[in-house]
Design an enzyme around this catalytic site. Structure first.
Site, PDB file in Angstrom:
ATOM      1  N   TRP A 259       2.601   1.660  -3.362  1.00 30.34           N
ATOM      2  CA  TRP A 259       1.634   2.047  -4.387  1.00 30.34           C
ATOM      3  C   TRP A 259       1.598   3.576  -4.536  1.00 30.34           C
ATOM      4  CZ3 TRP A 259      -2.910   4.919  -4.475  1.00 30.34           C
ATOM      5  CH2 TRP A 259      -3.706   4.783  -5.605  1.00 30.34           C
ATOM      6  N   HIS A 260       1.818   4.275  -3.432  1.00 30.94           N
ATOM      7  CA  HIS A 260       1.762   5.740  -3.479  1.00 30.94           C
ATOM      8  C   HIS A 260       2.953   6.353  -4.196  1.00 30.94           C
ATOM      9  CE1 HIS A 260      -1.256   5.019  -0.362  1.00 30.94           C
ATOM     10  NE2 HIS A 260      -1.755   6.170  -0.737  1.00 30.94           N
ATOM     11  N   GLY A 261       4.025   5.606  -4.315  1.00 32.65           N
ATOM     12  CA  GLY A 261       5.180   6.145  -5.030  1.00 32.65           C
ATOM     13  C   GLY A 261       6.390   5.269  -4.809  1.00 32.65           C
TER      14      GLY A 261
ATOM     15  N   CYS B 111       0.844  -1.199   0.000  1.00 36.88           N
ATOM     16  CA  CYS B 111       0.000   0.000   0.000  1.00 36.88           C
ATOM     17  C   CYS B 111       0.882   1.253   0.000  1.00 36.88           C
ATOM     18  CB  CYS B 111      -0.906  -0.029   1.224  1.00 36.88           C
ATOM     19  SG  CYS B 111      -1.841   1.468   1.476  1.00 36.88           S
ATOM     20  N   GLY B 112       1.942   1.228   0.805  1.00 35.17           N
ATOM     21  CA  GLY B 112       2.862   2.367   0.844  1.00 35.17           C
ATOM     22  C   GLY B 112       3.544   2.565  -0.495  1.00 35.17           C
TER      23      GLY B 112
END
Lengths: 399, 407
Positions: free
Chosen positions: A320-322, A317-318
């Site tokens: 995925w943000h960048g 999830c982390g």
């Protein structure tokens, strides 16, 4: 922000009346497809459009085949495309370089020749929607047979750039209903939501951004009260920015008569981390739950494995943000928070039960702990790790 | 009791408002009609605001009413301001250019344009439309061109470093004023200027979509006038953007901010202490045009040719005789830090550039030779004293341009 460009405002102002005036569902479909493709083409450019079209074609063809092995292959292709476009440089610089710098350099140079200057627009959203689609088809759900439906599921312009991440099982019926008739209530509520979104984004988030950009570099010189104010501004900025964007997307969809689920539900009122993730970026957290956490075993496995799965899911999830270490760490930080939140009552024995009881009786306390945890996390999210840690220390050090 | 207290607290803190009252009370058609009427009313209000001078007791666009603090005066507002108080017998003197003519370094009460007005007297009306960081042919120039087209007698005074590309103003920070003027119908697109603009944009390698988006914005504003309305609200009632210039009172209307940021000048002995960067810039500027070979100064012909071609594009020929270009120079302190050979090349550069500007039909003025360090606030900006001396020089030129006295 794409929604606040004049191109978008002018284009949507021309498109909406035509869409409303046309009563035929077939023509509306055509209009919506043309507009969505124009939107994507304008903002993504040819280098951004081609990979998505290729990926969409593969996904559509595999979905129609209903072949389970092919679906798995399709999922692998989507994941590979996402990793290739978004994480190649990250893997070379962060993972390979410390072990073998020369190999990392060679790989990075080779990838720079093939890769575009920036990843295709919204590649993360496209990939997640394709993975969801193929996953569900593999599970035995009916695929989208009609090409026009699939194109709209893929390129539906309001949710194209920043979500919410759609589920085709909800979206296709909502789309069909919207194409049949749009009520004045849809339009007025949609417009109000769009207005609320623009207010959040332009009036609140953008002002907070200016305030943060001015104050963050001089963080050590600020008084302790000002530092906490900057932290509050950082927490509010990300919320207003992202939820404002989601509101605009949901509002425009509603204006077209199409209801897409909400993405934020007052997350800063959550009283624990679990609840926070039920209220924050709902479409992403449910996606991670359904397509990463549950397939890994979900709650059916033992505590240790469950904690490991949560950490893994939140690391993804982390990331995925960048593609950066601070995002990874932010994900892990939330994973740890969630693991503690779901186990402390049992693992800490009597003390845990006492603490849990206190949180139940005094929700302000649990709310304060949650908001603090989340706010400190935003420092990791926005700043390089050493800087984030320095800022955290400074929050408790009187100047 | 405890559980009641608990539930109240829970309701107060944890229950998000549903906004159902809005759904119940709002009539959808009324909302849509209201939105449409609201849009039309705002557009009319914007047009009304554009037609009236917003800036009362105006002296200059100081930092609180210019883009450096995210306040963007519109072209219509500049036009209204230019015409405010202008009588039929008066000659309008519009001052454009950068922070030097904006009077950075001069207190409001000793602003050079105020002195210029008092020297020139009632026959002239002086308006200072210069902005910090602006180019020679920026917003103020476009106002003068528009008023020329209305048959008004206008003299445009501006400044530039002699070698700066004069077309830069079409697309700099203040380039929005050009788009504004075009799409509101004040100016017509002309071939030369569009050529200059496209060349400039190619040289910047700016992404095409960013530029077209600004143009689309100007086109929408051309009929909606929302920028005029918004700027008026921001100036008179409440500003809506936080800026680093206004950190503690961001919402305060801009008309309440006083133009008082210029500090008193430091003594000359310490005024030019950090001059190395400025002197390097000076070397670079003339070095672009003049190559030093030992003690010889060799012209870089290609650079002069480029400047000549740029000068041909900036403004219609008919306006050039009414345009005074001040070729700014550095303070004597900085010039004295150059070697004798460098000084010679610098003089060569000024002389040759001036010739080009003169040849293109502009009236030019240089002030470097006669000014002392006392006349400079820093390396380039003029002090109160320097401003007064500049006003004297410009007044003579303006009178000559209007035919009042011979040069």
């Amino acid at each position: 922000m794409i929604f606040s460009t004049y191109w978008f405002l002018a284009a949507v102002a021309a498109f909406l009346p035509v869409y409303f005036l046309v009563r035929s569902a077939k023509i509306r479909v055509a209009l919506l497809i043309v507009f969505s493709l124009l939107f994507h083409g304008h903002f993504a450019g040819p280098a951004g459009v081609v990979p998505i079209i290729v990926l969409a074609t593969i996904t559509y063809a595999i979905g129609r085949s209903r072949n389970k092995a092919a679906c798995l292959l399709g999922i692998c292709i989507a994941v590979t495309a996402l990793c290739f476009y978004k994480y190649t440089h990250f893997v070379c610089d962060t993972i390979i370089a410390p072990a073998n710098p020369s190999l990392a350099k060679v790989l990075d140079q080779a990838s720079a020749v093939i890769l575009p200057a920036s990843p295709p627009l919204a590649i993360s959203f496209f990939s997640f929607e394709f993975i969801h689609y193929l996953f569900e088809v593999r599970r035995g759900r009916r695929p989208i047979y009609r090409l026009t439906d699939f194109i709209q599921f893929t390129f539906f312009f309001p949710s194209l750039v920043a979500g919410p991440i759609k589920r085709y099982g909800q979206f296709i019926p909502a789309l069909k209903q919207g194409l049949r008739y749009v009520t004045t209530r849809d339009v007025s509520e949609g417009m109000l939501r769009v207005a609320a979104g623009f207010f959040k984004k332009l009036c609140l988030a953008d002002n907070l951004t200016l305030y943060i950009n001015y104050n963050a570099p001089r963080f050590p010189e600020l008084t302790i009260q000002e530092r906490w104010l900057v932290l509050a501004a950082i927490a509010l900025r990300i919320y207003f920015d992202f939820s404002g964007y989601s509101d605009i997307a949901i509002g425009f969809a509603r204006t077209l008569g199409i209801t897409i689920p909400k993405n934020f539900n007052w997350p800063y009122l959550a009283t624990n981390i679990q609840e926070f993730w039920q209220r924050w970026h709902i479409s992403l957290s449910t996606w991670i739950r359904d397509y990463v956490y549950i397939p890994l075993g979900g709650n059916r496995v033992g505590t240790a494995r469950r904690v490991f799965n949560a950490l893994l899911a939140f690391s993804l999830c982390g990331l995925w943000h960048g593609p950066a270490l601070n995002f990874l760490l932010w994900g892990l930080y939330h994973g740890i928070g969630l693991a503690i939140c779901s186990t402390y009552r049992t693992s800490l024995g009597a003390a845990g039960r006492l603490l849990g009881g206190a949180f139940d009786r005094i929700p302000v306390l649990s709310w304060a702990c949650t908001i603090m945890f989340v706010a400190f996390g935003w420092l990791l999210f926005f700043y390089p790790i050493p800087e984030a840690l320095k800022m955290t220390v400074l929050l408790f050090r009187v100047a | 009791m405890a559980s009641k207290h608990h539930s109240i607290q829970k309701n107060l803190i944890l229950q998000p408002p549903s906004f159902n009252w809005m759904r119940v009370r709002l009539n959808p058609r009324a909302v849509l009609v209201g939105a449409l009427i609201g849009f039309i009313v705002c557009s009319i209000a914007g047009r009304f605001a554009a037609a009236h001078n917003l800036y009362k007791n105006f002296l200059r666009f100081h930092c609180y009413i210019c883009p450096t603090s995210l306040f963007y005066p519109t072209f219509s507002q500049l036009v209204s301001l230019a015409q405010d108080g202008l009588q039929s017998h008066q000659i309008l003197v519009i001052v454009g250019g950068d922070s030097i003519l904006n009077g950075a370094g001069q207190q409001t009460e000793r602003l050079w344009t105020a002195r210029l007005q008092s020297i020139l007297g009632d026959k002239y009306l002086v308006k200072n439309f210069s902005f910090p960081g602006a180019y020679a042919f920026d917003g103020g120039y476009f106002v003068s061109e528009y008023l020329h087209s209305l048959g008004k007698k206008v003299i445009y005074v501006t400044d530039t470093n002699p070698g700066t590309d004069p077309t830069m103003g079409f697309d700099g920070i203040y380039g929005y004023l050009y788009d504004d003027a075009i799409w509101k119908g004040y100016l017509q697109k002309n071939k030369e200027r569009e050529l200059a603009l496209s060349t400039l944009r190619q040289s910047y390698r700016k992404p095409a979509e960013v530029l077209s988006d600004r143009e689309i914005g100007a086109w929408i504003d051309g009929w909606s006038y929302f920028e005029d309305l918004w700027t008026t609200v921001g100036y008179k009632y409440a500003f809506t953007v936080w800026t680093m210039r206004t950190p503690n009172t961001p919402w305060q209307p801009r008309k309440r901010y006083v133009d008082n940021l210029v500090p008193p000048p430091e003594p000359v002995t310490v005024r030019f202490q950090n001059s190395r960067r400025d002197v390097d810039f000076l070397r670079k500027t003339f070095g672009n045009f003049i190559e030093m070979r030992g003690t010889e100064c060799i012209r870089r012909e290609s650079e002069f040719k480029t400047l000549e071609s740029q000068l041909a594009l900036i403004t219609p020929k008919s306006l050039r005789k009414d345009t005074l270009v001040i070729l700014t120079s550095s303070c004597p302190n900085h010039l004295n830090l150059l070697s004798p050979e460098e000084r010679q090349c610098n003089e060569h550069f000024y002389k040759d550039c001036k010739e080009l500007w003169d040849k293109a039909g502009f009236r030019t003025l240089t002030y470097g030779d006669s000014f002392t360090d006392e006349d400079f606030f820093d390396g380039r900006h003029l002090s109160n004293e320097g401003g007064e001396r500049l006003a004297d020089l410009v007044a003579t030129e303006v009178r000559a341009m209007s035919g009042e006295e011979k040069r």
